[in-house]
Enzyme design. Structure first.
Site, PDB file in Angstrom:
ATOM      1  N   GLY A   1       0.825  -1.211   0.000  1.00  0.00           N
ATOM      2  CA  GLY A   1       0.000   0.000   0.000  1.00  0.00           C
ATOM      3  C   GLY A   1       0.850   1.248   0.000  1.00  0.00           C
ATOM      4  O   GLY A   1       1.913   1.309  -0.643  1.00  0.00           O
TER       5      GLY A   1
ATOM      6  N   HIS B   1       4.047   2.802  21.196  1.00  0.00           N
ATOM      7  CA  HIS B   1       3.745   3.709  20.086  1.00  0.00           C
ATOM      8  C   HIS B   1       2.282   4.137  20.158  1.00  0.00           C
ATOM      9  O   HIS B   1       1.449   3.732  19.363  1.00  0.00           O
ATOM     10  CB  HIS B   1       4.031   2.990  18.765  1.00  0.00           C
ATOM     11  CG  HIS B   1       3.890   3.863  17.558  1.00  0.00           C
ATOM     12  ND1 HIS B   1       4.472   5.098  17.453  1.00  0.00           N
ATOM     13  CD2 HIS B   1       3.228   3.669  16.389  1.00  0.00           C
ATOM     14  CE1 HIS B   1       4.171   5.624  16.276  1.00  0.00           C
ATOM     15  NE2 HIS B   1       3.414   4.775  15.614  1.00  0.00           N
TER      16      HIS B   1
HETATM   17  N1  APR Z   1      -1.676  -9.737   3.530  1.00  0.00           N
HETATM   18  C1  APR Z   1      -0.914  -8.841   2.872  1.00  0.00           C
HETATM   19  N2  APR Z   1      -1.288  -7.576   2.654  1.00  0.00           N
HETATM   20  C2  APR Z   1      -2.493  -7.213   3.107  1.00  0.00           C
HETATM   21  C3  APR Z   1      -3.351  -8.083   3.810  1.00  0.00           C
HETATM   22  C4  APR Z   1      -2.889  -9.416   4.011  1.00  0.00           C
HETATM   23  N3  APR Z   1      -3.624 -10.310   4.654  1.00  0.00           N
HETATM   24  N4  APR Z   1      -4.461  -7.421   4.129  1.00  0.00           N
HETATM   25  C5  APR Z   1      -4.322  -6.162   3.661  1.00  0.00           C
HETATM   26  N5  APR Z   1      -3.135  -6.038   3.039  1.00  0.00           N
HETATM   27  C6  APR Z   1      -2.580  -4.882   2.343  1.00  0.00           C
HETATM   28  C7  APR Z   1      -3.632  -4.029   1.677  1.00  0.00           C
HETATM   29  O1  APR Z   1      -4.099  -4.632   0.471  1.00  0.00           O
HETATM   30  C8  APR Z   1      -2.874  -2.726   1.442  1.00  0.00           C
HETATM   31  O2  APR Z   1      -2.290  -2.684   0.145  1.00  0.00           O
HETATM   32  O3  APR Z   1      -1.928  -3.989   3.224  1.00  0.00           O
HETATM   33  C9  APR Z   1      -1.774  -2.759   2.512  1.00  0.00           C
HETATM   34  C10 APR Z   1      -1.865  -1.618   3.500  1.00  0.00           C
HETATM   35  O4  APR Z   1      -1.647  -0.439   2.804  1.00  0.00           O
HETATM   36  P1  APR Z   1      -2.447   0.896   3.102  1.00  0.00           P
HETATM   37  O5  APR Z   1      -3.887   0.589   3.306  1.00  0.00           O
HETATM   38  O6  APR Z   1      -2.063   1.876   2.067  1.00  0.00           O
HETATM   39  O7  APR Z   1      -1.856   1.342   4.534  1.00  0.00           O
HETATM   40  P2  APR Z   1      -0.449   2.032   4.876  1.00  0.00           P
HETATM   41  O8  APR Z   1      -0.632   3.503   4.919  1.00  0.00           O
HETATM   42  O9  APR Z   1       0.624   1.469   4.022  1.00  0.00           O
HETATM   43  O10 APR Z   1      -0.277   1.557   6.399  1.00  0.00           O
HETATM   44  C11 APR Z   1      -0.115   0.197   6.717  1.00  0.00           C
HETATM   45  O11 APR Z   1       1.070   0.667   8.750  1.00  0.00           O
HETATM   46  O12 APR Z   1       1.447   2.664   9.903  1.00  0.00           O
HETATM   47  C12 APR Z   1       0.682   1.490   9.823  1.00  0.00           C
HETATM   48  O13 APR Z   1      -1.414   2.109  10.811  1.00  0.00           O
HETATM   49  C13 APR Z   1      -0.762   1.792   9.589  1.00  0.00           C
HETATM   50  O14 APR Z   1      -1.553  -0.423  10.045  1.00  0.00           O
HETATM   51  C14 APR Z   1      -1.256   0.499   9.012  1.00  0.00           C
HETATM   52  C15 APR Z   1      -0.055  -0.003   8.213  1.00  0.00           C
END
Ligand code: APR
Length: 321
Positions: free
Chosen positions: A12, A176
Site C-alpha cells: 500500500g 507507540h
Molecule cells: N496480507 C498482505 N497484505 C495485506 C493483507 C494481508 N492479509 N491485508 C491487507 N493487506 C494490504 C492491503 O491490500 C494494502 O495494500 O496492506 C496494505 C496496506 O496499505 P495501506 O492501506 O495503504 O496502509 P499504509 O498507509 O501502508 O499503512 C499500513 O502501517 O502505519 C501502519 O497504521 C498503519 O496499520 C497500518 C499499516
C-alpha cells in the site's frame, strides 16, 4: 557478494515508498507481496521503469504468492488497515490482528530465517502477535515506531530553535501510542541541552517549559495530526524512511543505536513485553538493548506507557489471538 533479498508484505502507501527507497539506496532486491491482485506487480514495475533515470540495478517483483518471498533476508510488514480521522491506533486491533496472523504464517513458511521489521498498528501489539504466531527468536522481530517518533520530536525542536535538524538528537521511548515518552533531559543540539537553549531564548524558565510541553504533546499526537490532514489514510513517507534506517543498519551491520520496539527481559524493569527502547541493530537483528537511567518522572511516564502496551496485549488475548 550476492544481493540481499528484501520482502515487503503489504504494498500500500508505506509499501510503495519502502520499495522506492530500497531501490534508490540500492539496499537489495525487492519482492512486494499483497493480497490485492495486480497492484504489487504494477507498483514494482513502475518503480523498476525509473531505474535508468535513477541508475539502480536492483530487481523488483510484485506478487500475490508467498512462495516468491522464499529465502528473504529481511521482511518489512505494513499489511493492515490504516487509521481514519478520529480513530486511535488501538481501534485497528481486531482487523489487523487477523491480517498479522496470516502474514506471520506466510513468513514463517517461506522466510524462516529472515529478520522482520513491523510497521502495522497498533505497533507493539502487532509485533507481539507476529512473534507469537511465527515463533521467531525475539531478536529477529522488531517494531518500527521510535525512529519516526524521535524524528518528529527532533523536527519540532529544530523548527522551534531555528537550527539544522541534522544537529538535533532527541529520543522517544515507550509504546507507540499517545502515552509515548519523549525524553527532555537527553534532547540536545550537538551536545547542547535543548532546555538550556529554550531557557536562553525565552529568558523565562516557565515559558521554556511550556514550549517544551507543547512540543511533547505534538509529538505524541503527530500521527493523528497527519491522519486529520490527509483524511484518507495515515502517514506513509516518514514511517517508510524510519523503517529503511533500521533495515540499513541490519543489512549493512551498521550497529546503529535506534529506538525500536524490542522484547524486554527485565531491562527498564519490564519483563516479557515489546516496548520502545534504544537498541543496537546489526546483522543479527537486535544485538543488545541499551539501558539508560531515568529519573522518577521519566520512569513513571515510561511505566504508564508500558501499561498501555500491556492493556493492548491483554485485549488481543481476550479476542482469542
Ligand atoms: N496480507 C498482505 N497484505 C495485506 C493483507 C494481508 N492479509 N491485508 C491487507 N493487506 C494490504 C492491503 O491490500 C494494502 O495494500 O496492506 C496494505 C496496506 O496499505 P495501506 O492501506 O495503504 O496502509 P499504509 O498507509 O501502508 O499503512 C499500513 O502501517 O502505519 C501502519 O497504521 C498503519 O496499520 C497500518 C499499516
Amino acid at each position: 557478494m550476492a544481493r540481499k533479498k528484501i520482502a515487503l508484505i503489504g504494498g500500500g502507501q508505506i509499501g510503495g515508498v519502502l520499495a522506492q527507497l530500497i531501490a534508490l539506496k540500492q539496499l537489495g532486491d525487492v519482492v512486494m507481496f499483497d493480497v490485492v491482485e495486480d497492484m504489487p506487480q504494477g507498483k514494482t514495475l513502475e518503480i523498476a521503469e525509473a531505474s535508468r533515470i535513477e541508475r539502480f540495478d536492483m530487481n523488483l517483483k510484485g506478487t500475490n504468492d508467498y512462495k516468491d518471498i522464499e529465502g528473504a533476508d529481511l521482511v518489512i510488514i505494513t499489511a493492515g488497515v490504516p487509521r481514519k480521522p478520529g480513530m486511535s491506533r488501538e481501534d485497528l486491533l481486531t482487523t489487523n490482528a487477523k491480517i498479522m496472523t496470516s502474514v506471520a504464517n506466510g513468513v514463517k513458511e517461506y522466510a524462516p530465517n529472515s529478520i522482520v521489521i513491523i510497521i502495522s498498528n497498533p505497533l507493539d501489539t502487532m509485533v507481539t502477535l507476529f512473534q507469537k504466531v511465527s515463533g521467531f527468536p525475539h531478536e529477529r522481530v522488531i517494531g518500527q515506531a521510535g525512529v519516526l517518533d524521535s524524528s518528529r520530536f527532533a523536527s519540532f525542536i529544530a523548527w522551534e530553535l531555528d537550527v539544522s535538524v541534522q544537529d538535533v538528537n532527541a529520543m522517544v521511548l515507550g509504546g507507540h501510542g499517545d502515552t509515548m515518552v519523549p525524553l527532555i533531559r537527553y534532547a540536545n543540539v550537538n551536545g547542547v541541552p535543548v532546555m538550556e537553549m529554550l531557557e536562553r531564548k525565552y529568558q523565562d524558565k516557565a515559558k521554556a517549559k511550556e514550549v517544551m510541553d507543547a512540543m511533547i504533546e505534538r509529538t505524541r499526537k503527530a500521527g493523528g495530526e497527519i491522519v486529520a490532514l490527509l483524511k484518507t489514510g495515515s502517514a506513509f513517507f516518514s514511517p517508510a524512511s524510519a523503517a529503511i534506517a533500521m533495515a540499513k543498519s541490519i543489512l549493512l551491520d551498521e550497529k546503529r543505536l535506534l529506538p525500536c520496539s524490542v522484547y524486554l527481559k527485565g531491562e527498564f524493569g519490564v519483563e516479557g513485553y515489546y516496548v520502545g527502547v534504544p537498541a543496537v541493530l546489526g546483522e543479527n537483528g537486535v544485538e543488545r538493548v541499551v539501558e539508560l537511567s531515568l529519573n522518577e518522572e521519566e520512569q513513571a511516564a515510561f511505566n504508564n506507557s508500558v501499561e498501555a502496551v500491556k492493556n493492548s496485549v491483554a485485549n488481543l488475548e481476550k479476542l482469542g489471538f
